[in-house]
Design a protein around this motif. Structure first.
Motif, mmCIF file in Angstrom:
data_model
loop_
_atom_site.group_PDB
_atom_site.id
_atom_site.type_symbol
_atom_site.label_atom_id
_atom_site.label_comp_id
_atom_site.label_asym_id
_atom_site.label_seq_id
_atom_site.Cartn_x
_atom_site.Cartn_y
_atom_site.Cartn_z
ATOM 1 N N THR A 1 18.184 51.479 -42.553
ATOM 2 C CA THR A 1 16.763 51.817 -42.490
ATOM 3 C C THR A 1 16.480 52.986 -43.429
ATOM 4 O OG1 THR A 1 17.196 53.295 -40.622
ATOM 5 C CG2 THR A 1 16.505 51.043 -40.099
ATOM 6 N N TYR A 2 15.192 53.253 -43.635
ATOM 7 C CA TYR A 2 14.772 54.404 -44.433
ATOM 8 C C TYR A 2 14.479 55.564 -43.497
ATOM 9 C CZ TYR A 2 14.631 51.569 -48.622
ATOM 10 O OH TYR A 2 14.993 50.783 -49.683
ATOM 11 N N TRP A 3 15.284 56.617 -43.582
ATOM 12 C CA TRP A 3 15.266 57.682 -42.590
ATOM 13 C C TRP A 3 14.022 58.562 -42.666
ATOM 14 C CZ3 TRP A 3 20.762 59.985 -41.453
ATOM 15 C CH2 TRP A 3 21.587 58.948 -40.995
ATOM 16 N N GLU B 1 6.915 52.187 -39.378
ATOM 17 C CA GLU B 1 6.858 52.030 -40.836
ATOM 18 C C GLU B 1 8.054 51.237 -41.354
ATOM 19 O OE1 GLU B 1 4.397 56.136 -41.915
ATOM 20 O OE2 GLU B 1 6.601 56.121 -41.903
ATOM 21 N N ASN B 2 9.211 51.442 -40.757
ATOM 22 C CA ASN B 2 10.387 50.664 -41.145
ATOM 23 C C ASN B 2 10.201 49.182 -40.827
ATOM 24 O OD1 ASN B 2 13.140 51.868 -42.186
ATOM 25 N ND2 ASN B 2 12.173 53.502 -40.980
ATOM 26 N N LEU B 3 9.677 48.898 -39.647
ATOM 27 C CA LEU B 3 9.437 47.505 -39.280
ATOM 28 C C LEU B 3 8.468 46.845 -40.263
ATOM 29 C CD1 LEU B 3 9.140 47.731 -35.393
ATOM 30 C CD2 LEU B 3 10.894 46.522 -36.657
ATOM 31 N N ASP B 4 7.401 47.538 -40.593
ATOM 32 C CA ASP B 4 6.429 46.998 -41.539
ATOM 33 C C ASP B 4 7.070 46.741 -42.897
ATOM 34 O OD1 ASP B 4 4.561 47.193 -39.565
ATOM 35 O OD2 ASP B 4 3.505 48.926 -40.403
ATOM 36 N N PHE B 5 7.874 47.706 -43.345
ATOM 37 C CA PHE B 5 8.493 47.575 -44.661
ATOM 38 C C PHE B 5 9.436 46.380 -44.726
ATOM 39 C CE2 PHE B 5 12.185 48.449 -47.367
ATOM 40 C CZ PHE B 5 11.564 48.505 -48.609
ATOM 41 N N PHE B 6 10.330 46.246 -43.739
ATOM 42 C CA PHE B 6 11.316 45.165 -43.791
ATOM 43 C C PHE B 6 10.684 43.796 -43.583
ATOM 44 C CE2 PHE B 6 14.210 48.753 -43.230
ATOM 45 C CZ PHE B 6 15.182 48.433 -44.165
ATOM 46 N N ALA B 7 9.613 43.734 -42.800
ATOM 47 C CA ALA B 7 8.895 42.465 -42.667
ATOM 48 C C ALA B 7 8.262 42.076 -43.989
ATOM 49 C CB ALA B 7 7.831 42.580 -41.574
ATOM 50 N N SER B 8 7.711 43.063 -44.692
ATOM 51 C CA SER B 8 7.031 42.786 -45.962
ATOM 52 C C SER B 8 8.007 42.310 -47.032
ATOM 53 C CB SER B 8 6.283 44.029 -46.447
ATOM 54 O OG SER B 8 7.186 45.077 -46.776
ATOM 55 N N LEU B 9 9.282 42.650 -46.909
ATOM 56 C CA LEU B 9 10.280 42.181 -47.871
ATOM 57 C C LEU B 9 10.365 40.658 -47.890
ATOM 58 C CD1 LEU B 9 13.280 44.662 -47.406
ATOM 59 C CD2 LEU B 9 11.603 44.602 -49.257
ATOM 60 N N ASN B 10 10.049 40.032 -46.772
ATOM 61 C CA ASN B 10 10.065 38.573 -46.701
ATOM 62 C C ASN B 10 8.664 37.984 -46.835
ATOM 63 O OD1 ASN B 10 12.821 38.290 -46.468
ATOM 64 N ND2 ASN B 10 12.687 36.840 -44.778
ATOM 65 N N GLY B 11 7.735 38.771 -47.377
ATOM 66 C CA GLY B 11 6.387 38.259 -47.597
ATOM 67 C C GLY B 11 5.562 38.151 -46.344
ATOM 68 N N ILE B 12 5.961 38.879 -45.283
ATOM 69 C CA ILE B 12 5.237 38.842 -44.020
ATOM 70 C C ILE B 12 4.242 40.010 -43.992
ATOM 71 C CG2 ILE B 12 5.438 38.983 -41.512
ATOM 72 C CD1 ILE B 12 8.332 37.964 -41.827
ATOM 73 N N ILE C 1 16.280 46.073 -34.823
ATOM 74 C CA ILE C 1 14.957 45.463 -34.774
ATOM 75 C C ILE C 1 14.367 45.281 -36.180
ATOM 76 C CG2 ILE C 1 14.516 46.293 -32.436
ATOM 77 C CD1 ILE C 1 12.674 48.416 -33.586
ATOM 78 N N CYS C 2 14.784 46.125 -37.128
ATOM 79 C CA CYS C 2 14.336 45.927 -38.514
ATOM 80 C C CYS C 2 14.952 44.663 -39.099
ATOM 81 C CB CYS C 2 14.696 47.135 -39.372
ATOM 82 S SG CYS C 2 13.630 48.568 -39.092
ATOM 83 N N THR C 3 16.186 44.362 -38.707
ATOM 84 C CA THR C 3 16.830 43.117 -39.137
ATOM 85 C C THR C 3 16.092 41.918 -38.563
ATOM 86 O OG1 THR C 3 18.980 44.233 -39.223
ATOM 87 C CG2 THR C 3 18.999 41.829 -39.166
ATOM 88 N N LEU C 4 15.705 42.012 -37.296
ATOM 89 C CA LEU C 4 14.992 40.910 -36.649
ATOM 90 C C LEU C 4 13.559 40.783 -37.165
ATOM 91 C CD1 LEU C 4 16.200 41.410 -32.956
ATOM 92 C CD2 LEU C 4 17.144 39.896 -34.711
ATOM 93 N N ALA C 5 12.980 41.884 -37.626
ATOM 94 C CA ALA C 5 11.593 41.868 -38.099
ATOM 95 C C ALA C 5 11.418 40.993 -39.336
ATOM 96 C CB ALA C 5 11.122 43.286 -38.399
ATOM 97 N N ARG C 6 12.489 40.769 -40.086
ATOM 98 C CA ARG C 6 12.392 39.944 -41.287
ATOM 99 C C ARG C 6 12.288 38.458 -40.955
ATOM 100 N NH1 ARG C 6 16.735 40.247 -45.026
ATOM 101 N NH2 ARG C 6 15.229 39.304 -46.459
#
Length: 337
Positions: free
Chosen positions: A103-105, A111-122, A162-167
């Motif tokens: 994650t980004y510390w 904000e981390n959840l939003d960022f990692f979801a957006s990596l997959n175009g979500i 949860i950031c892994t699952l958010a993608r």
């Protein structure tokens, strides 16, 4: 373990590993970390990849994720070549790696959840309820707006998960996912993993030293030893092989160190300890005759038996037995597999 889990087959696997090899260095100083391994993994299954330090487990996982280039061999995930079509593969794969900054510390949990979801175009706005459910489920609601660097180790581990699952990928690699988690959260994670596989058809590759968790959630395990696959089977099938071969032995002291070493080499003894003035240990004889030879050897050494208790086999015993046997065979054959 659920009795209706179907065995692995090679029909339309979501992950296919073929003739995978990895060497580090060149010439006489080269090290063969992975030596020509192949396996398939079906969608919606949980597979444990196990191995002692130096077994080739980490190299295998990193090659499957495209983080390390194989010396030879092919890896396909969801129909895409990991090396040639890395971008396509990353749309289908999520990973939580041990010891890595997953994650980004400087960012908060949300904000981390939003960022990692957006990596997959979500679009995070479209999955806000899903993110809040993840935050709630893992007890992070009060920390949702706190930067990751200010969280405890256990909470950082939860956020990584949860950031892994958010993608929302179809394949997830989890490396030591229970590290830093309390018992209750670890048990909740086990239920979550089975839910993701059974209800959402997610494919999960799990690497962990927590053998109880591996045994509880995995449909199948692949055991690596010195770069080779030495076991690839459903857990219940492996347990059946080792049924009634584990014993807990209690004897009267003393037991000399040379005798302990000799028994360890011949009969795979372990867990020596002193309890209530007695000496207790476990033994893994390879057969019934081997067990009788073990008892006779104790008697010849004038060691007084107090009790013998048969133990139910578990995955840790199986893992140790298989790797010990493989090491012994390699030593007898001059190091050849």
């Amino acid at each position: 373990m659920s009795p209706d889990r179907s065995p692995e087959t090679a029909v339309d696997p979501i992950i296919s590993v073929r003739d995978l090899t990895k060497s580090y260095g060149r010439g006489e100083n080269s090290v063969q970390a992975v030596d020509d391994i192949s396996f398939d993994i079906n969608s919606g299954t949980v597979v444990g990849i196990l191995g002692q330090n130096g077994a080739g487990k980490t190299s295998t996982i990193k090659m499957m994720l495209g983080l390390v280039t194989p010396t030879s061999g092919e890896i396909q995930i969801a129909g895409s070549d990991v090396l040639a079509e890395t971008h396509e593969v990353y749309q289908d794969v999520g990973a939580m790696l041990e010891g890595a900054r997953n994650t980004y510390w400087r960012l908060t949990v949300r904000e981390n959840l939003d960022f990692f979801a957006s990596l997959n175009g979500i679009d995070p706005k479209n999955v806000r309820s899903h993110h809040e459910a993840l935050i709630e489920r893992y007890g992070l609601k009060e920390k949702a707006n706190v930067p990751i660097r200010d969280l405890s180790r256990g909470m950082k581990q939860k956020v990584s998960l949860i950031c892994t699952l958010a993608r929302q990928t179809g394949v997830v690699f989890l490396d030591e996912p229970t590290l830093g988690l309390d018992v209750e959260t670890s048990l909740d994670l086990q239920q979550e993993i089975r839910h993701l596989a059974e209800e959402e058809s997610m494919t999960i590759l799990l690497s962990s030293h927590n053998m109880d968790m591996v045994e509880a959630v995995c449909d199948r395990i692949i055991i690596l030893h010195e770069g080779h696959v030495i076991a690839d089977n459903r857990i219940e099938n492996l347990v059946e092989v080792f049924q009634t071969q584990m014993y807990q032995i209690t004897v009267e002291p003393p037991v000399s160190e040379p005798l302990k070493d000799r028994l360890g080499k011949r009969y795979s003894t372990k867990s020596w300890c002193k309890i209530g003035g007695k000496v207790q240990f476990e033994v893994l004889p390879s057969s019934g005759d081997d067990f009788y030879n073990f008892v006779n050897e104790l008697q010849q050494e004038d060691i007084e038996l107090v009790s013998i208790r048969s133990l139910e086999p578990d995955l840790e015993n199986i893992f140790l037995e298989m790797t010990n046997k493989t090491s012994l065979t390699e030593n007898q054959n001059g190091g050849q597999q």
